[in-house]
Design a protein around this motif. Structure first.
Motif, PDB file in Angstrom:
ATOM      1  N   HIS A 128       0.821  -1.220   0.000  1.00 40.02           N
ATOM      2  CA  HIS A 128       0.000   0.000   0.000  1.00 40.02           C
ATOM      3  C   HIS A 128       0.858   1.275   0.000  1.00 40.02           C
ATOM      4  O   HIS A 128       0.316   2.382   0.082  1.00 40.02           O
ATOM      5  CB  HIS A 128      -0.939  -0.005   1.200  1.00 40.02           C
ATOM      6  CG  HIS A 128      -2.035  -1.017   1.095  1.00 40.02           C
ATOM      7  ND1 HIS A 128      -3.131  -1.013   1.929  1.00 40.02           N
ATOM      8  CD2 HIS A 128      -2.224  -2.066   0.270  1.00 40.02           C
ATOM      9  CE1 HIS A 128      -3.935  -2.021   1.616  1.00 40.02           C
ATOM     10  NE2 HIS A 128      -3.401  -2.677   0.603  1.00 40.02           N
ATOM     11  N   LYS A 129       2.188   1.056  -0.005  1.00 41.13           N
ATOM     12  CA  LYS A 129       3.127   2.193  -0.054  1.00 41.13           C
ATOM     13  C   LYS A 129       2.916   3.149   1.121  1.00 41.13           C
ATOM     14  O   LYS A 129       2.895   4.381   0.952  1.00 41.13           O
ATOM     15  CB  LYS A 129       3.006   2.946  -1.385  1.00 41.13           C
ATOM     16  CG  LYS A 129       3.380   2.097  -2.603  1.00 41.13           C
ATOM     17  CD  LYS A 129       3.248   2.892  -3.893  1.00 41.13           C
ATOM     18  CE  LYS A 129       3.795   2.134  -5.091  1.00 41.13           C
ATOM     19  NZ  LYS A 129       3.167   0.810  -5.301  1.00 41.13           N
ATOM     20  N   LEU A 130       2.767   2.587   2.296  1.00 38.37           N
ATOM     21  CA  LEU A 130       2.623   3.391   3.509  1.00 38.37           C
ATOM     22  C   LEU A 130       4.006   3.662   4.098  1.00 38.37           C
ATOM     23  O   LEU A 130       4.827   2.741   4.221  1.00 38.37           O
ATOM     24  CB  LEU A 130       1.736   2.675   4.526  1.00 38.37           C
ATOM     25  CG  LEU A 130       0.294   2.384   4.073  1.00 38.37           C
ATOM     26  CD1 LEU A 130      -0.449   1.593   5.133  1.00 38.37           C
ATOM     27  CD2 LEU A 130      -0.436   3.677   3.784  1.00 38.37           C
ATOM     28  N   LYS A 131       4.259   4.901   4.464  1.00 39.03           N
ATOM     29  CA  LYS A 131       5.584   5.289   4.951  1.00 39.03           C
ATOM     30  C   LYS A 131       5.735   4.943   6.428  1.00 39.03           C
ATOM     31  O   LYS A 131       4.805   5.100   7.216  1.00 39.03           O
ATOM     32  CB  LYS A 131       5.792   6.793   4.761  1.00 39.03           C
ATOM     33  CG  LYS A 131       5.778   7.223   3.294  1.00 39.03           C
ATOM     34  CD  LYS A 131       5.946   8.738   3.175  1.00 39.03           C
ATOM     35  CE  LYS A 131       5.890   9.179   1.719  1.00 39.03           C
ATOM     36  NZ  LYS A 131       6.000  10.654   1.604  1.00 39.03           N
ATOM     37  N   ASP A 132       6.920   4.460   6.771  1.00 38.76           N
ATOM     38  CA  ASP A 132       7.250   4.207   8.173  1.00 38.76           C
ATOM     39  C   ASP A 132       7.733   5.503   8.817  1.00 38.76           C
ATOM     40  O   ASP A 132       8.061   6.477   8.135  1.00 38.76           O
ATOM     41  CB  ASP A 132       8.340   3.131   8.280  1.00 38.76           C
ATOM     42  CG  ASP A 132       7.844   1.774   7.794  1.00 38.76           C
ATOM     43  OD1 ASP A 132       6.644   1.484   7.974  1.00 38.76           O
ATOM     44  OD2 ASP A 132       8.662   1.011   7.230  1.00 38.76           O
ATOM     45  N   ALA A 133       7.796   5.497  10.132  1.00 39.26           N
ATOM     46  CA  ALA A 133       8.209   6.699  10.865  1.00 39.26           C
ATOM     47  C   ALA A 133       9.693   6.981  10.640  1.00 39.26           C
ATOM     48  O   ALA A 133      10.513   6.063  10.552  1.00 39.26           O
ATOM     49  CB  ALA A 133       7.930   6.517  12.348  1.00 39.26           C
ATOM     50  N   THR A 134      10.016   8.270  10.525  1.00 36.60           N
ATOM     51  CA  THR A 134      11.419   8.707  10.434  1.00 36.60           C
ATOM     52  C   THR A 134      11.667   9.744  11.517  1.00 36.60           C
ATOM     53  O   THR A 134      10.779  10.076  12.317  1.00 36.60           O
ATOM     54  CB  THR A 134      11.709   9.306   9.045  1.00 36.60           C
ATOM     55  OG1 THR A 134      10.901  10.488   8.876  1.00 36.60           O
ATOM     56  CG2 THR A 134      11.373   8.299   7.941  1.00 36.60           C
ATOM     57  N   GLU A 135      12.847  10.280  11.522  1.00 36.67           N
ATOM     58  CA  GLU A 135      13.188  11.283  12.533  1.00 36.67           C
ATOM     59  C   GLU A 135      12.371  12.558  12.352  1.00 36.67           C
ATOM     60  O   GLU A 135      12.136  13.300  13.305  1.00 36.67           O
ATOM     61  CB  GLU A 135      14.677  11.609  12.452  1.00 36.67           C
ATOM     62  CG  GLU A 135      15.570  10.432  12.842  1.00 36.67           C
ATOM     63  CD  GLU A 135      17.039  10.815  12.794  1.00 36.67           C
ATOM     64  OE1 GLU A 135      17.340  11.979  12.431  1.00 36.67           O
ATOM     65  OE2 GLU A 135      17.879   9.969  13.121  1.00 36.67           O
ATOM     66  N   THR A 136      11.938  12.817  11.143  1.00 40.43           N
ATOM     67  CA  THR A 136      11.234  14.077  10.869  1.00 40.43           C
ATOM     68  C   THR A 136       9.742  13.897  10.583  1.00 40.43           C
ATOM     69  O   THR A 136       8.993  14.865  10.628  1.00 40.43           O
ATOM     70  CB  THR A 136      11.885  14.801   9.676  1.00 40.43           C
ATOM     71  OG1 THR A 136      11.863  13.927   8.538  1.00 40.43           O
ATOM     72  CG2 THR A 136      13.331  15.169  10.003  1.00 40.43           C
ATOM     73  N   THR A 137       9.329  12.705  10.246  1.00 35.65           N
ATOM     74  CA  THR A 137       7.914  12.499   9.901  1.00 35.65           C
ATOM     75  C   THR A 137       7.330  11.335  10.680  1.00 35.65           C
ATOM     76  O   THR A 137       8.048  10.418  11.120  1.00 35.65           O
ATOM     77  CB  THR A 137       7.758  12.198   8.393  1.00 35.65           C
ATOM     78  OG1 THR A 137       8.493  11.003   8.060  1.00 35.65           O
ATOM     79  CG2 THR A 137       8.255  13.366   7.558  1.00 35.65           C
ATOM     80  N   GLU A 138       6.009  11.384  10.837  1.00 31.10           N
ATOM     81  CA  GLU A 138       5.304  10.298  11.502  1.00 31.10           C
ATOM     82  C   GLU A 138       4.950   9.213  10.488  1.00 31.10           C
ATOM     83  O   GLU A 138       4.866   9.469   9.288  1.00 31.10           O
ATOM     84  CB  GLU A 138       4.014  10.821  12.154  1.00 31.10           C
ATOM     85  CG  GLU A 138       4.255  11.806  13.272  1.00 31.10           C
ATOM     86  CD  GLU A 138       2.962  12.246  13.923  1.00 31.10           C
ATOM     87  OE1 GLU A 138       1.890  11.802  13.461  1.00 31.10           O
ATOM     88  OE2 GLU A 138       3.027  13.012  14.895  1.00 31.10           O
ATOM     89  N   ALA A 139       4.743   8.015  10.992  1.00 34.15           N
ATOM     90  CA  ALA A 139       4.376   6.897  10.121  1.00 34.15           C
ATOM     91  C   ALA A 139       2.942   7.057   9.629  1.00 34.15           C
ATOM     92  O   ALA A 139       2.086   7.602  10.335  1.00 34.15           O
ATOM     93  CB  ALA A 139       4.523   5.577  10.881  1.00 34.15           C
ATOM     94  N   ASP A 140       2.693   6.618   8.401  1.00 34.07           N
ATOM     95  CA  ASP A 140       1.326   6.613   7.883  1.00 34.07           C
ATOM     96  C   ASP A 140       0.497   5.584   8.643  1.00 34.07           C
ATOM     97  O   ASP A 140       0.977   4.495   8.985  1.00 34.07           O
ATOM     98  CB  ASP A 140       1.328   6.257   6.392  1.00 34.07           C
ATOM     99  CG  ASP A 140       1.938   7.360   5.544  1.00 34.07           C
ATOM    100  OD1 ASP A 140       1.959   8.508   6.006  1.00 34.07           O
ATOM    101  OD2 ASP A 140       2.399   7.058   4.412  1.00 34.07           O
ATOM    102  N   SER A 141      -0.748   5.920   8.878  1.00 31.50           N
ATOM    103  CA  SER A 141      -1.639   4.986   9.563  1.00 31.50           C
ATOM    104  C   SER A 141      -2.034   3.852   8.617  1.00 31.50           C
ATOM    105  O   SER A 141      -2.118   4.052   7.394  1.00 31.50           O
ATOM    106  CB  SER A 141      -2.905   5.709  10.037  1.00 31.50           C
ATOM    107  OG  SER A 141      -2.577   6.728  10.957  1.00 31.50           O
ATOM    108  N   ASP A 142      -2.267   2.679   9.175  1.00 33.55           N
ATOM    109  CA  ASP A 142      -2.704   1.548   8.352  1.00 33.55           C
ATOM    110  C   ASP A 142      -4.073   1.846   7.747  1.00 33.55           C
ATOM    111  O   ASP A 142      -4.965   2.375   8.430  1.00 33.55           O
ATOM    112  CB  ASP A 142      -2.799   0.275   9.212  1.00 33.55           C
ATOM    113  CG  ASP A 142      -1.432  -0.193   9.695  1.00 33.55           C
ATOM    114  OD1 ASP A 142      -0.426   0.210   9.099  1.00 33.55           O
ATOM    115  OD2 ASP A 142      -1.401  -0.974  10.671  1.00 33.55           O
ATOM    116  N   ASP A 143      -4.236   1.523   6.482  1.00 33.82           N
ATOM    117  CA  ASP A 143      -5.549   1.677   5.844  1.00 33.82           C
ATOM    118  C   ASP A 143      -6.241   0.309   5.736  1.00 33.82           C
ATOM    119  O   ASP A 143      -6.998   0.043   4.811  1.00 33.82           O
ATOM    120  CB  ASP A 143      -5.424   2.335   4.470  1.00 33.82           C
ATOM    121  CG  ASP A 143      -4.511   1.556   3.540  1.00 33.82           C
ATOM    122  OD1 ASP A 143      -3.938   0.537   3.975  1.00 33.82           O
ATOM    123  OD2 ASP A 143      -4.367   1.967   2.364  1.00 33.82           O
TER     124      ASP A 143
END
Length: 412
Positions: free
Chosen positions: A251-266
């Protein structure tokens, strides 16, 4: 004075006022019967739910679309189209902890054969669906991979659908039924499962290839659900984690990084183990609630015993004075009234247990509710009624033992 004599005196005192003694014990009787019956209903419901979940497959895992937020508006999960056939194929090819997996789509409507027209639902799946849901083909055969690839218009009927469409008892295999004007040839009949404890008919369905339902009935490319079965119940959690990782990638959901939050599961992943735990927690709370409500009558019964013992002490004040004047000790007087109180509560407990067991079987026979009488509930009931007799009988007995003999003899 020994306890045998005290017991005889207590029995004579109770026998002298049979009606009053019965009415006094009635609160205990009703309380114990209520506790046993309520706990049996709660435990029976819990065991029935566990049995239903076990029938569905204790290691089953369900994946459904998750709710999403679009343009600041929270979307309903049922309207989401996040599960695709590519997700199913990725899970099928990459998951190491599952032994069976099936996409599912469903639709409800009218099934027609001849002059028979009945409502039901059609479920699209593959061959693994039978293993996951622990279903069996009673007559005929299951559809094949070739049927799935060609979106063949073939189906298998649940026993309820067979009874409704073919009330004359004719063999449905080979017959053509219609669903929303689309003809389906019946190639098999599913084994009968009957109703579950919640009154749901487990045989009221039609099974067809998922491609047939998606293309010919719903005209959609997304899945409503994916169900799978873990290799064993013990690896369900690992299978769930593995599925989550694969679906987040597809689903191309991004994981958490130092600057951004992880995408929520759809998407949502639920296992039968999780469902069983939730249902057990709910039924345990329900059982406790029922037991507490029934336990209130025990408290009322205990107060009734205390009131009657107060009356008994007042009525027998002169008797107490005479006994003490001829050598009875304060402890003897206390034990005498305490034994009377315990006899009332324990005898009420015995009758209450018998009444509770009878009421439990009556509920099962008349209302057809699942029940399960537990030995611990009977033991607990006896312990509670004995404690009630001691607790509520102690104070009146203590008051009787502290009476002054001379004042007691003079009492009118």
């Amino acid at each position: 004075m020994n306890y045998a004599n005290l017991l005889k005196i207590a029995l004579k005192a109770i026998a002298a006022n049979k009606t009053r003694a019965f009415l006094t014990a009635l609160g205990i009787i009703i309380g114990i019967a209520s506790v046993i019956t309520m706990l049996a209903i709660g435990q029976g419901t819990k065991e029935s739910i566990q049995a239903n979940i076990s029938q569905m497959g204790s290691n089953m895992i369900m994946i459904s679309p998750g709710a999403d937020r679009r343009g600041g508006v929270q979307q309903d999960a049922s309207s989401m189209e996040t599960l695709k056939l590519t997700d199913y194929e990725a899970l099928r090819d990459e998951c190491k902890y599952i032994k069976a997996i099936s996409p599912t789509v469903s639709s409800s409507g009218q099934f027609i054969y001849g002059n028979q027209n009945v409502p039901s639902s059609i479920t699209g799946a593959n061959q693994d669906y039978l293993e996951i849901r622990q279903l069996k083909v009673a007559e005929g055969e299951m559809f094949t991979d070739a049927d799935i690839k060609s979106s063949a218009k073939v189906c298998l009927l649940g026993q309820t659908v067979v009874d409704n469409l073919f009330p004359d008892g004719s063999d449905p295999i080979g017959k053509v039924i219609r669903f929303k004007s689309i003809p389906f040839r019946v190639i098999g009949v599913m084994e009968k499962k009957g109703y579950n404890s919640m009154g749901m008919d487990q045989d009221d369905y039609v099974l067809a290839p998922y491609t047939s339902v998606m293309k010919r009935i719903q005209a959609q490319t997304y899945l409503q659900q994916i169900i799978a079965s873990a290799i064993t119940e013990g690896v369900t959690e690992q299978a769930t984690e593995e599925m989550t990782t694969i679906l987040r990638r597809t689903h191309k959901l991004k994981d958490a990084t130092e600057t951004t939050e992880a995408d929520s599961d759809d998407f949502n992943i639920r296992s039968q183990e999780e469902l069983a735990s939730m249902m057990n927690s709910t039924t345990d709370m329900l059982t406790i609630l029922l037991g507490c409500v029934a336990g209130i009558s025990l408290i009322v019964g205990g107060i009734g015993i205390m009131n009657i013992m107060y009356v008994s002490v007042t009525e027998r004040t002169r008797e107490i004075g005479l006994r003490m004047s001829v050598g009875a000790r304060a402890i003897d007087i206390l034990n005498q009234f305490l034994i009377e109180s315990i006899l009332l509560s324990v005898s009420g407990g015995v009758i209450g247990v018998l009444l509770g067991v009878g009421a439990t079987y009556a509920v099962n026979a008349l209302a057809h509710w699942p029940v399960s009488i537990q030995l611990w509930s009977i033991i607990m009931s006896f312990a509670v009624c004995t404690f009630t007799g001691v607790f509520f009988g102690w104070y009146p007995a203590k008051k009787a033992s502290k009476l002054d003999p001379i004042e007691a003899i003079r009492y009118e």
